[in-house]
Design a protein around this motif. Structure first.
Motif, PDB file in Angstrom:
ATOM      1  N   LEU A 259       9.423  -8.459   8.533  1.00 41.11           N
ATOM      2  CA  LEU A 259       8.405  -7.403   8.593  1.00 41.11           C
ATOM      3  C   LEU A 259       8.146  -6.820   9.983  1.00 41.11           C
ATOM      4  O   LEU A 259       7.723  -5.672  10.095  1.00 41.11           O
TER       5      LEU A 259
ATOM      6  N   GLU B 152       0.438   4.260  -0.100  1.00 39.58           N
ATOM      7  CA  GLU B 152       0.042   5.429   0.680  1.00 39.58           C
ATOM      8  C   GLU B 152       0.300   5.246   2.172  1.00 39.58           C
ATOM      9  O   GLU B 152       0.589   6.206   2.881  1.00 39.58           O
ATOM     10  N   THR B 153       0.151   4.023   2.660  1.00 44.78           N
ATOM     11  CA  THR B 153       0.335   3.789   4.099  1.00 44.78           C
ATOM     12  C   THR B 153       1.664   3.113   4.415  1.00 44.78           C
ATOM     13  O   THR B 153       2.067   3.073   5.573  1.00 44.78           O
TER      14      THR B 153
ATOM     15  N   GLU C  34      -2.121 -11.619   9.904  1.00 45.28           N
ATOM     16  CA  GLU C  34      -1.285 -10.950   8.897  1.00 45.28           C
ATOM     17  C   GLU C  34      -0.576 -11.932   7.975  1.00 45.28           C
ATOM     18  O   GLU C  34       0.151 -11.519   7.076  1.00 45.28           O
TER      19      GLU C  34
ATOM     20  N   ASP D  95       0.881  -1.164   0.000  1.00 43.72           N
ATOM     21  CA  ASP D  95       0.000   0.000   0.000  1.00 43.72           C
ATOM     22  C   ASP D  95       0.922   1.218   0.000  1.00 43.72           C
ATOM     23  O   ASP D  95       1.521   1.559   1.022  1.00 43.72           O
TER      24      ASP D  95
ATOM     25  N   LYS E 291       7.398   9.602   0.885  1.00 44.54           N
ATOM     26  CA  LYS E 291       6.085  10.121   1.297  1.00 44.54           C
ATOM     27  C   LYS E 291       6.190  10.880   2.605  1.00 44.54           C
ATOM     28  O   LYS E 291       5.283  11.630   2.956  1.00 44.54           O
ATOM     29  N   ILE E 292       7.212  10.596   3.369  1.00 47.36           N
ATOM     30  CA  ILE E 292       7.396  11.317   4.631  1.00 47.36           C
ATOM     31  C   ILE E 292       8.864  11.713   4.762  1.00 47.36           C
ATOM     32  O   ILE E 292       9.721  11.195   4.063  1.00 47.36           O
TER      33      ILE E 292
ATOM     34  N   THR F 169       9.363  -1.947   7.768  1.00 47.51           N
ATOM     35  CA  THR F 169       8.227  -1.373   8.496  1.00 47.51           C
ATOM     36  C   THR F 169       7.493  -0.380   7.598  1.00 47.51           C
ATOM     37  O   THR F 169       8.063   0.123   6.611  1.00 47.51           O
ATOM     38  N   PRO F 170       6.248  -0.069   7.952  1.00 50.20           N
ATOM     39  CA  PRO F 170       5.534   0.951   7.168  1.00 50.20           C
ATOM     40  C   PRO F 170       6.313   2.263   7.086  1.00 50.20           C
ATOM     41  O   PRO F 170       6.339   2.908   6.040  1.00 50.20           O
ATOM     42  N   LYS F 171       6.971   2.615   8.183  1.00 52.51           N
ATOM     43  CA  LYS F 171       7.718   3.875   8.177  1.00 52.51           C
ATOM     44  C   LYS F 171       8.851   3.828   7.148  1.00 52.51           C
ATOM     45  O   LYS F 171       9.052   4.774   6.386  1.00 52.51           O
TER      46      LYS F 171
ATOM     47  N   LEU G 203       7.394   4.097   3.633  1.00 52.33           N
ATOM     48  CA  LEU G 203       7.002   5.473   3.293  1.00 52.33           C
ATOM     49  C   LEU G 203       8.229   6.348   3.054  1.00 52.33           C
ATOM     50  O   LEU G 203       8.226   7.214   2.178  1.00 52.33           O
TER      51      LEU G 203
ATOM     52  N   PHE H  44       2.031  -0.026   4.301  1.00 46.80           N
ATOM     53  CA  PHE H  44       1.733  -1.365   4.801  1.00 46.80           C
ATOM     54  C   PHE H  44       1.935  -2.403   3.694  1.00 46.80           C
ATOM     55  O   PHE H  44       1.671  -2.136   2.525  1.00 46.80           O
TER      56      PHE H  44
END
Lengths: 794, 285
Positions: free
Chosen positions: A700, A660-661, A727, A658, A793-794, A783-785, A788, A663
Motif C-alpha cells: 500500500l 470516491e477517494t 493505518e 473508498d 474516476k480520474i 495507491t489512492p491514485k 481512482l 483510499f
C-alpha cells in the motif's frame, strides 16, 4: 504417516521453557535506553567519515579536486577512488550455482564512473561528522554525465547504453525452468488465465541505520570492527580477504542491532571504504549512514514485473503455472549473496501450496542505474505468493468457485507428505489444510461474507482476500555455500558452567531486535535444566563465539537454537558426571531441574549447581582420583536432510475501498502459520505481525520512486511512506505445529511468513472489493491514485 | 545529516529579537518550534548564518479571550491549542484541524505562529486562518501592524511579514450563533501532509447556507479560497445536485499542482469529494 526420526527429548524436559512467552532478557536494557548500538561506540582518536555521493545515476568521473575540502580546519583526509583501490581488492557478486550470472568488479569507491545516484565516490574524514559534511560539500568532481539505464524492460535492448562495457550487455542473469509439459496442459485445460503483476521497488527501513566503527592497529595488523551487520563471521572473512589481512586478526563485533530485515547482510562499498580509511589513517573511523544516505545507499528489493499464467479444468483442478519474471537490480550484483536470489526464489516457489505437474518459467535479471537490489525480508516470497494467489483467485472467479474452496481443492493435502513441488522442491511436512481451516474459523468466513455483501448494498465496498503460502527457512549449505559463498549455514554454541552455577552461552546466531536472545535462553534453560535468570548470553563477536552464520533466512531459532539445545544437553551430561562423582551415584539416575541436581525418579534435591561449581573449580582435590570435571560443552548443527525447512501458512485480509477517494482502509488481517515447534509464542506472533506490516508496506505505501534520469524522488521519511500504526489493522495470529525431523527441537523459521503473504491477501481483498466495478488491480503499491484510475474516476 | 555551521542567539524580549533580526538581515532565521526548520537545517536545505531563538520571550505564547475574538500567541504550541477549552468553544474549526498536524511529539514543539508564518500551502492552519478571516499581528521595530488573512498569504512560503518583522499572534473571530464549520483532509497516513484538505465555515438559516467560505490546502501555492464555488451555496440547501454542481465548479476554480501522491486532476476530483463530505453534514444532510 510421517516418519519422525528426531528425538524430541527437549520437548519432554521438566521445567521446560519451550512454548512459553518468556520475556526477552535484553528488553529492559533496551527499553531504558542503555543499548549499545554502533553510534554509541566512542573510541579515543576516533575520526568520522562521510562520503561525497554521486548526484547522477550514470556519470564518468573526469577529475576530483579535493583541495578546498582538505583545507577546511578539522579535515584529516579526503580519499579518492584511486587512493582507496591501492589497499583493497574488488569483489564480484556471483555464485556458481546460479549458472551464468555475471557482474562487474566492485570497488569500495568506484574507479571510473558512478553507476547510481547516491553511490559513494569520495571519502572525507574529519574530527566530527559535521565537519566532514562541510568538507564533502567542497569536494569538486568534474562529471561527464552519461545516459542512464532506468527501465528494466528496455535494459537489454540494442540501443540501450552499457553499464559495464566488459560484461557485453546489461543482462545479469537468466534463469529458466521447465517441468512437465505446459503446452500439453494448456491444450487439455478448460481455461488458461493470464495476468501481469507489478511489484514496486522498496526498501527495509531499519530504526538503526547501517554503521560501523573500524579500528586498525598497525603494529599487530589487527582490525577490529564494531558493525551492525547480521553476520559477523561473514564480514570477518570478507574484510580479511579484500584487505589481504590474516582472518584471525580481523575481529567483528556486533552489539545491539536496531533491526536488519536482510538490509544488513550485504557487503556495502561505503562500509568497506570506512575500513579502508582506518587502515590508511591508522586510527578508528566511524561511519553512520544517515537517513538520506540510507534511502540511496541501502539495498532496495522487489521491483519485479511478472507475467503469469495458470491453467485449470472446469472441475477446479490446477494443471499448470507459467511465469515470465523481469527484475532490475541496480548496477552490480550484491556481494556475496548476489542479486539473483530473489528471482531464483520466485522461480522456485511459484504455485508452492498446490498440486500440479507442469511448470515453465523464465526470469530475466537486468542491470540498471538505480540503487543496488538484493535480499530483503522474505526474499522473492511476496512476489511468488502474489503471482500465485492472484492467478488462483482469478481462476476461481472464472470457474465460479469460492476462493477458499478452490484453494482447499488444490492444496497438497496434509496427509500427502513428504512430497515435492512441481519444481522438485522437497516438502517435509506442511499443513495448508489445517492452516486454512483454522483461519476460516478465526475469520468467521461466512459471517464476514455476509457482512461484505450486506454493505455492498449500501455502497460500501469491502473485500476479503486470501493468500496461502510456503516459506523457506533454516537454509542449509545448499543455499549459498554450495555456490562458493563463504557464508556459514551451520551454527555453533558453547555453554559453560561458572563457579556459581550460572551458565554462559556463546552462539554464532545474532540478535537484531527480533528476540533471538530470548529464544536461546529458553532453549538453554530447558536443555540444561536451569532458570533463564542464571544464563548469560554472548553473541556477535568473532573472537568469542563459535563460528556461525548469524541471522538471516529465518535461521536463528531453528539452527542456532538447535546448536544450543545440543550443547545444553551435553553440558547437562557433563555436569551430572561431576555430580555423580561427588555423590558416588550413577549419573543416569540424576537430572538437573531448576538449577539443582535431583534424583530423576523422586525429584529429591541432591546438590546445587553452585556447589558443583565450587567443588570443581576450587576443590577439585576432593574429587575421585582420575576424574576431571569438564564444564564446557560445544555443539554445532546444520540441517542435512532437507536443503531448507519449508514452512507454510495462510493469510487473509478484510478491507474497505473508498471508491470516491481511492483510499483503502484495512479492517482486519489474519495469519495462521506453521513454524514447527513454537519456542516463544509471543515472539513468534510478533515476528508474524511485524512481517505482515512490512508486507502491507509494500502493498500500500512503500515505493522507491525514480524519474527517468535515475533520480530517486522520495528519499526521505516524509515522502517514503513506511506503514504506521494508525493505518494498520489488528493482526490475528494462529498456528499449526509440524516440527521438522531435521532437528530435535523441531523449530522452523517464522521471520518471513508475514511479509510473504500480506501483499497477496491485500491484493485479492482489494479486487474482491472492486468486483462490482470493471476494475482489477495488480500493480503494487496500491495507491489512492491507482485506485481512482482503475475506477476511471480520474 | 548535520546542519551547516550557524550562530545561535537567544532573544529574551521581542525588542531583543527584532534587534537581532535588524542586525543580521537576510542571514537570520527565526527559530520558533523548529517543526519545519530543524529538518531543513539537518538536510542542509537551508543554511542560515544566525538562528534567532524566540522560545524564551515572555508573552508570545498563550490563548486569550479578547471579547469578540481569541488572540493566539505566535509561540503557542499546537498541543496547547489542541487542549484549549477556549479554542474548543469559540474556534471549532481550529479544534478540528489541529490534531491533524503531524504527531503528538511534534505538536508539543510546533507552534501556531510558526505554521502561519512558514505558510506551507499544504498546512492546515493557514487554510483555517483564511476561512475564519483571522487577523495576523506582526511586530517590527516601528511597532505592530495587523494584516487580514486574505492579504497575508502571498505565495509559496511567502507572506506579508517583511524582513525584520516577527509574527506575534493571530486573532480568530469567535464563531457566532448560526455559524458552523467543517474540516477534512485526505492524507495517506495520519499526520502526513494531506493530499488535499478543506476548511469550511458557513452561516445557516435552518439548513440554508449563507456566507459560505471554502478554503483548500495543498491545492495551490498558498491556501486557496474558492469564492465562486462557495457562492453557489448561498441561499441554498444541501442536495445531491448541489454536490455535483460544487464538484464541477471546483474543477474550474482550482488549479492544483502535481506531486508524488497526486496530480492536479486527482486533487480537483478529491476537492469535490471533500466538499460533499464536509458541507452536507454541516447542513444537517
Amino acid at each position: 504417516m510421517n516418519e519422525v526420526v528426531a528425538d524430541r527429548w527437549i520437548l519432554d524436559r521438566p521445567n521446560s521453557y519451550i512454548g512459553r512467552s518468556v520475556p526477552r532478557p535484553n528488553a529492559p536494557r533496551l527499553a531504558e535506553g542503555r543499548g549499545t548500538f554502533v553510534d554509541d561506540i566512542e573510541l579515543k582518536r576516533m575520526l568520522h567519515a562521510t562520503y561525497v555521493r554521486s548526484p547522477y545515476a550514470h556519470a564518468r568521473i573526469k577529475s576530483i579536486d579535493p583541495a578546498a575540502a582538505k583545507a577546511l580546519p578539522g579535515v584529516v583526509a579526503v580519499v579518492t577512488p584511486q587512493e582507496m583501490a591501492k589497499i583493497h581488492d574488488p569483489w564480484v557478486g556471483v555464485l556458481t550455482h546460479l549458472e551464468g550470472i555475471k557482474s562487474a568488479p566492485q570497488y569500495a569507491l568506484p574507479l571510473e564512473k558512478a553507476t547510481w545516484q547516491g553511490e559513494a565516490v569520495v571519502a572525507v574524514v574529519a574530527n566530527t561528522r559535521a565537519t566532514a559534511e562541510d568538507a564533502a560539500a567542497l569536494v569538486e568532481i568534474d562529471w561527464e554525465v552519461l545516459p542512464p539505464v532506468t527501465d528494466a524492460e528496455t535494459a537489454t535492448e540494442g540501443e540501450t547504453p552499457l553499464i559495464h562495457n566488459d560484461l557485453g550487455d546489461n543482462q545479469a542473469w537468466q534463469r529458466k525452468a521447465d517441468f512437465g509439459d505446459v503446452d500439453a496442459a494448456y491444450a487439455d485445460a478448460d481455461h488458461v488465465v493470464e495476468e501481469t503483476f507489478v511489484f514496486g521497488r522498496h526498501t527495509g527501513v531499519c530504526l538503526e541505520s547501517r554503521g560501523l566503527v573500524a579500528d586498525f592497529e598497525p603494529s599487530e595488523e589487527q582490525l577490529t570492527v564494531w558493525h551492525n551487520n547480521q553476520c559477523p563471521h561473514m564480514v570477518q572473512n570478507i574484510l580479511a580477504d579484500k584487505f589481504r589481512l590474516e582472518e584471525h586478526k580481523v575481529r567483528v563485533i556486533t552489539r545491539d542491532v536496531g533491526g536488519s530485515f536482510g538490509i544488513k547482510v550485504h557487503t556495502y562499498a561505503d562500509e568497506v571504504a570506512t575500513v579502508g580509511l582506518s587502515i590508511m589513517l591508522k586510527r578508528p573511523v566511524k561511519y553512520i549512514a544517515d537517513r538520506l544516505e540510507s534511502f540511496v545507499g541501502d539495498i532496495h528489493a522487489r521491483d519485479h514485473r511478472v507475467k503469469g499464467k495458470i491453467s485449470v479444468k472446469n472441475d477446479g483442478t490446477i494443471t499448470a503455472f507459467e511465469i515470465d519474471d523481469l527484475t532490475g537490480i541496480g548496477p552490480y550484483s550484491m556481494y556475496p549473496r548476489t542479486s539473483g536470489i530473489e528471482a531464483n526464489q520466485v522461480v522456485n516457489m511459484i504455485g508452492g501450496p498446490y498440486r500440479f505437474d507442469n511448470y515453465r518459467a523464465v526470469a530475466n535479471v537486468v542491470y540498471q542505474n538505480k540503487a543496488m537490489m538484493c535480499q530483503y525480508r522474505a526474499v522473492g516470497h511476496p512476489i511468488k505468493c502474489a503471482v500465485t494467489e492472484g492467478l488462483v483467485d482469478k481462476a476461481a472467479k472464472i470457474l465460479g468457485m469460492d476462493p477458499a474452496e478452490f484453494r482447499q481443492k488444490n492444496f497438497h493435502s496434509d496427509d500427502s507428505y513428504p512430497t515435492k513441488s512441481a519444481q522438485g522442491m522437497p516438502f517435509e511436512n506442511l499443513s495448508h489444510e489445517e492452516c486454512m481451516k483454522k483461519m476460516l474459523e478465526a475469520m468467521d468466513y461466512n459471517a464476514l461474507k455476509a457482512d461484505r455483501d450486506a454493505k455492498r448494498k449500501d455502497g460500501i465496498y469491502r473485500g476479503i482476500g486470501f493468500a496461502s503460502f510456503i516459506e523457506v527457512t533454516n537454509p542449509s549449505a545448499m543455499f549459498y555455500g554450495v555456490g562458493g559463498a563463504r557464508i556459514s549455514a551451520q551454527d555453533g554454541a558453547t555453554l559453560r558452567l561458572d563457579a556459581k552455577g550460572n551458565v554462559f552461552i556463546s552462539t554464532g546466531a545474532t540478535e537484531q531486535g527480533q528476540g533471538m536472545e530470548a529464544v536461546i535462553s529458553q532453549v538453554a534453560a530447558t536443555a540444561v535444566g536451569v532458570p533463564p535468570e542464571r544464563l548469560k548470553i554472548i553473541t556477535g563477536d568473532t573472537e568469542h563465539t563459535p563460528y556461525g552464520g548469524g541471522t538471516w533466512g529465518s535461521r536463528a531459532a531453528g539452527i542456532g537454537g538447535e546448536a544450543v539445545a545440543q550443547a545444553g544437553r551435553q553440558l547437562r551430561v557433563q555436569i551430572l558426571e561431576a555430580a555423580a562423582a561427588m555423590l558416588q551415584e550413577d549419573a543416569s539416575t540424576l537430572d538437573i531441574r531448576n538449577g539443582v541436581v535431583v534424583d530423576t525418579d523422586t525429584d529429591n534435591e541432591r546438590i546445587s549447581l553452585d556447589e558443583i561449581g565450587r567443588i570443581c573449580y576450587y576443590r577439585p582435590d576432593t574429587l575421585p582420583d582420575g576424574f576431571q570435571a569438564e564444564l564446557v560443552a560445544t555443539k554445532h548443527y546444520v540441517p542435512r536432510k532437507f536443503p531448507f525447512a519449508f514452512t507454510n501458512g495462510a493469510q487473509a485480509s478484510y478491507l474497505e475501498v473508498d471508491v470516491e477517494t481511492g483510499f483503502i482502509n484495512l479492517i482486519n488481517h489474519w495469519c495462521v502459520e506453521d513454524c514447527g515447534t513454537v519456542i516463544n509464542p509471543l515472539l513468534v506472533d510478533e515476528q508474524i505481525r511485524g512481517g505482515v506490516v512490512q508486507g502491507l508496506g509494500g502493498a500500500l505505501w512503500e515505493e522507491c520512486l525514480y524519474d527517468d534520469q535515475g533520480q530517486m524522488l522520495n528519499a526521505n521519511m516524509a515522502d517514503y511512506l513506511v506503514p504506521m500504526a494508525a493505518e494498520l489493522p489488528d493482526i490475528e495470529c494462529g498456528h499449526a505445529v509440524s516440527p521438522t525431523s531435521d532437528s530435535d527441537l523441531g523449530a522452523k523459521g517464522a521471520g518471513e511468513a508475514g511479509t510473504c503473504g500480506a501483499p497477496a491477501a491485500v491484493m485479492n481483498a482489494l479486487n474482491d472489493a472492486l468486483s462490482p466495478f470493471d476494475a482489477r488491480m495488480t500493480s503494487m503499491p496500491f495507491t489512492p491514485k491507482k485506485v481512482l484510475q482503475a475506477l476511471n474516476k480520474i | 545529516m548535520k546542519p551547516a555551521p550557524f550562530a545561535y542567539a537567544k532573544a529574551s524580549t521581542l525588542e531583543d529579537a527584532l534587534s537581532l533580526l535588524a542586525e543580521h538581515g537576510d542571514d537570520a532565521r527565526i527559530l520558533a518550534g523548529g517543526q519545519s526548520l530543524m529538518a531543513t537545517l539537518n538536510m542542509r536545505l537551508s543554511a542560515p548564518q544566525v538562528l534567532v531563538d524566540i522560545n524564551r520571550i515572555d508573552g508570545l505564547a498563550g490563548i486569550n479571550d479578547t471579547g469578540d475574538a481569541l488572540r493566539i500567541g505566535a509561540m503557542t504550541r499546537h498541543s496547547d491549542v489542541e487542549t484549549s477549552d477556549l479554542i474548543a468553544q469559540h474556534a471549532p474549526l481550529i479544534a478540528a484541524a489541529v490534531d491533524h498536524i503531524a504527531h503528538p511529539a511534534i505538536r508539543n514543539r510546533g507552534t501556531f505562529g510558526g505554521s502561519i508564518a512558514f505558510a506551507d500551502p499544504a498546512a492546515e492552519l493557514p487554510a483555517c486562518a483564511m476561512a475564519l478571516d483571522a487577523t495576523m499581528h506582526i511586530a517590527g521595530l516601528n511597532g505592530e501592524r495587523d494584516v487580514p488573512a486574505a492579504d497575508f498569504f502571498e505565495g509559496l512560503y511567502e507572506t506579508a511579514i517583511q524582513p525584520g518583522e516577527i509574527l506575534t499572534g493571530v486573532s480568530i473571530p469567535k464563531i457566532a450563533d448560526g455559524w458552523k464549520s467543517g474540516f477534512m483532509e485526505l492524507a495517506r497516513r495520519r499526520g502526513d501532509y494531506a493530499i488535499i484538505g478543506i476548511a469550511a465555515q458557513a452561516k445557516f438559516d435552518g439548513s440554508t447556507f449563507g456566507d459560505a467560505r471554502l478554503v483548500y490546502f495543498n491545492a495551490g501555492d498558498r491556501p486557496v479560497s474558492t469564492p465562486q464555488t462557495a457562492a453557489l451555496l448561498n441561499g441554498q440547501g444541501w442536495s445531491d445536485d448541489m454536490a455535483e454542481k460544487l464538484a464541477a465548479s471546483l474543477k474550474r476554480e482550482l488549479d492544483p499542482p502535481d506531486d508524488l501522491n497526486a496530480d492536479g486532476p486527482m486533487r480537483k476530483h478529491l476537492a469535490g469529494v471533500l466538499a460533499k463530505r464536509v458541507l452536507g453534514p454541516m447542513a444537517g444532510a
